[in-house]
Design a protein around this motif. Structure first.
Motif, mmCIF file in Angstrom:
data_model
loop_
_atom_site.group_PDB
_atom_site.id
_atom_site.type_symbol
_atom_site.label_atom_id
_atom_site.label_comp_id
_atom_site.label_asym_id
_atom_site.label_seq_id
_atom_site.Cartn_x
_atom_site.Cartn_y
_atom_site.Cartn_z
ATOM 1 N N ARG A 48 0.825 -1.213 0.000
ATOM 2 C CA ARG A 48 0.000 0.000 0.000
ATOM 3 C C ARG A 48 0.859 1.262 0.000
ATOM 4 O O ARG A 48 0.586 2.209 -0.738
ATOM 5 C CB ARG A 48 -0.938 -0.004 1.204
ATOM 6 C CG ARG A 48 -2.055 -1.005 1.082
ATOM 7 C CD ARG A 48 -3.029 -0.913 2.271
ATOM 8 N NE ARG A 48 -3.994 -1.979 2.201
ATOM 9 C CZ ARG A 48 -3.973 -3.072 2.950
ATOM 10 N NH1 ARG A 48 -3.037 -3.246 3.858
ATOM 11 N NH2 ARG A 48 -4.894 -4.005 2.795
ATOM 12 N N SER A 51 2.457 1.787 -3.344
ATOM 13 C CA SER A 51 1.458 2.251 -4.304
ATOM 14 C C SER A 51 1.194 3.744 -4.145
ATOM 15 O O SER A 51 1.135 4.486 -5.135
ATOM 16 C CB SER A 51 0.158 1.473 -4.139
ATOM 17 O OG SER A 51 -0.845 2.027 -4.968
ATOM 18 N N ARG A 100 -5.198 4.621 -12.228
ATOM 19 C CA ARG A 100 -6.318 3.916 -11.589
ATOM 20 C C ARG A 100 -6.064 2.407 -11.580
ATOM 21 O O ARG A 100 -6.317 1.730 -10.583
ATOM 22 C CB ARG A 100 -7.636 4.232 -12.297
ATOM 23 C CG ARG A 100 -8.234 5.572 -11.909
ATOM 24 C CD ARG A 100 -9.654 5.745 -12.413
ATOM 25 N NE ARG A 100 -9.782 5.644 -13.854
ATOM 26 C CZ ARG A 100 -9.574 6.643 -14.707
ATOM 27 N NH1 ARG A 100 -9.220 7.830 -14.264
ATOM 28 N NH2 ARG A 100 -9.725 6.456 -16.006
ATOM 29 N N TRP A 101 -5.556 1.893 -12.700
ATOM 30 C CA TRP A 101 -5.244 0.462 -12.756
ATOM 31 C C TRP A 101 -4.147 0.111 -11.748
ATOM 32 O O TRP A 101 -4.244 -0.889 -11.038
ATOM 33 C CB TRP A 101 -4.838 0.028 -14.154
ATOM 34 C CG TRP A 101 -4.169 -1.318 -14.125
ATOM 35 C CD1 TRP A 101 -2.878 -1.590 -14.405
ATOM 36 C CD2 TRP A 101 -4.758 -2.568 -13.733
ATOM 37 N NE1 TRP A 101 -2.616 -2.929 -14.210
ATOM 38 C CE2 TRP A 101 -3.762 -3.553 -13.797
ATOM 39 C CE3 TRP A 101 -6.036 -2.939 -13.319
ATOM 40 C CZ2 TRP A 101 -3.996 -4.881 -13.488
ATOM 41 C CZ3 TRP A 101 -6.260 -4.283 -13.003
ATOM 42 C CH2 TRP A 101 -5.251 -5.226 -13.091
ATOM 43 N N ALA A 103 -3.456 1.568 -8.961
ATOM 44 C CA ALA A 103 -4.025 1.606 -7.613
ATOM 45 C C ALA A 103 -4.869 0.357 -7.350
ATOM 46 O O ALA A 103 -4.797 -0.235 -6.270
ATOM 47 C CB ALA A 103 -4.863 2.872 -7.437
ATOM 48 N N GLN A 104 -5.654 -0.055 -8.338
ATOM 49 C CA GLN A 104 -6.476 -1.262 -8.186
ATOM 50 C C GLN A 104 -5.590 -2.491 -8.027
ATOM 51 O O GLN A 104 -5.842 -3.349 -7.184
ATOM 52 C CB GLN A 104 -7.394 -1.431 -9.395
ATOM 53 C CG GLN A 104 -8.289 -2.645 -9.298
ATOM 54 C CD GLN A 104 -9.191 -2.809 -10.517
ATOM 55 O OE1 GLN A 104 -9.266 -1.934 -11.366
ATOM 56 N NE2 GLN A 104 -9.856 -3.942 -10.597
ATOM 57 N N LYS A 105 -4.531 -2.576 -8.805
ATOM 58 C CA LYS A 105 -3.600 -3.716 -8.726
ATOM 59 C C LYS A 105 -2.929 -3.744 -7.352
ATOM 60 O O LYS A 105 -2.770 -4.816 -6.756
ATOM 61 C CB LYS A 105 -2.549 -3.596 -9.831
ATOM 62 C CG LYS A 105 -1.394 -4.580 -9.722
ATOM 63 C CD LYS A 105 -1.551 -5.725 -10.637
ATOM 64 C CE LYS A 105 -0.341 -6.616 -10.754
ATOM 65 N NZ LYS A 105 0.292 -7.052 -9.539
ATOM 66 N N ARG A 107 -4.188 -2.647 -4.552
ATOM 67 C CA ARG A 107 -5.180 -3.135 -3.583
ATOM 68 C C ARG A 107 -5.298 -4.657 -3.654
ATOM 69 O O ARG A 107 -5.378 -5.339 -2.627
ATOM 70 C CB ARG A 107 -6.539 -2.475 -3.835
ATOM 71 C CG ARG A 107 -6.617 -1.023 -3.363
ATOM 72 C CD ARG A 107 -8.033 -0.477 -3.404
ATOM 73 N NE ARG A 107 -8.594 -0.451 -4.746
ATOM 74 C CZ ARG A 107 -8.442 0.545 -5.612
ATOM 75 N NH1 ARG A 107 -7.723 1.601 -5.281
ATOM 76 N NH2 ARG A 107 -9.000 0.480 -6.812
ATOM 77 N N MET A 108 -5.303 -5.194 -4.871
ATOM 78 C CA MET A 108 -5.385 -6.652 -5.025
ATOM 79 C C MET A 108 -4.142 -7.324 -4.450
ATOM 80 O O MET A 108 -4.231 -8.352 -3.766
ATOM 81 C CB MET A 108 -5.558 -7.025 -6.501
ATOM 82 C CG MET A 108 -6.918 -6.649 -7.053
ATOM 83 S SD MET A 108 -7.231 -7.235 -8.740
ATOM 84 C CE MET A 108 -6.019 -6.349 -9.706
#
Length: 145
Positions: A48, A51, A100-101, A103-105, A107-108
């Protein structure tokens, strides 16, 4: 006369060792579970934080690049409109989509790190319980004549 007492004493020692071994195994399993889960949480926190730092850097880079595009258009004595505005807008949109991608990656990846720690913790706990069962089985065997 002493033979029966000696046999009983060895049975007691066997049962004692089994009890201590079982307790130690369970305690080790609990300790291993906590350590693995904590390691997963730390890894998730690192993902995190990384990121967030990458997002911060991307935003700065985007601002510099958009500023550079605007400066080039201005240096060419052109107005920021039409195709130059469309180019800048498409450029910003593309970078924002990538951020955005990312950040999503992240989180995953963080969730995966936490789940991996939990799974490793469960494995450590099961290993401890399994060892305790083995010690209990040995203790029961010691009680049989």
């Amino acid at each position: 006369m002493w033979g029966g007492i000696v046999e009983v004493s060895w049975v007691g020692v066997g049962v004692g060792i089994a009890v201590v071994g079982g307790i130690t195994s369970i305690a080790g399993g609990i300790s291993g579970k906590k350590a693995a889960e904590e390691a997963g949480k730390r890894q998730a926190a690192i993902v995190r934080a990384t990121s967030l730092e990458n997002q911060r850097r991307r935003k700065l880079d985007l601002a510099q690049q958009v500023g550079g595009i605007t400066a080039l258009v201005g240096a060419s004595n052109l107005m920021m409109s039409g195709s130059s505005e469309q180019y800048r807008s498409a450029f910003e949109s593309n970078i924002n989509t990538e951020m955005r991608w990312d950040a999503q990656k992240a989180r995953m990846d963080a969730r995966f790190a936490e789940k991996t720690g939990q799974a490793a913790g469960q494995a450590a706990m099961f290993s401890g319980v399994s060892s305790a069962i083995g010690f209990a089985s040995a203790g029961v065997s010691a009680l049989k004549p």
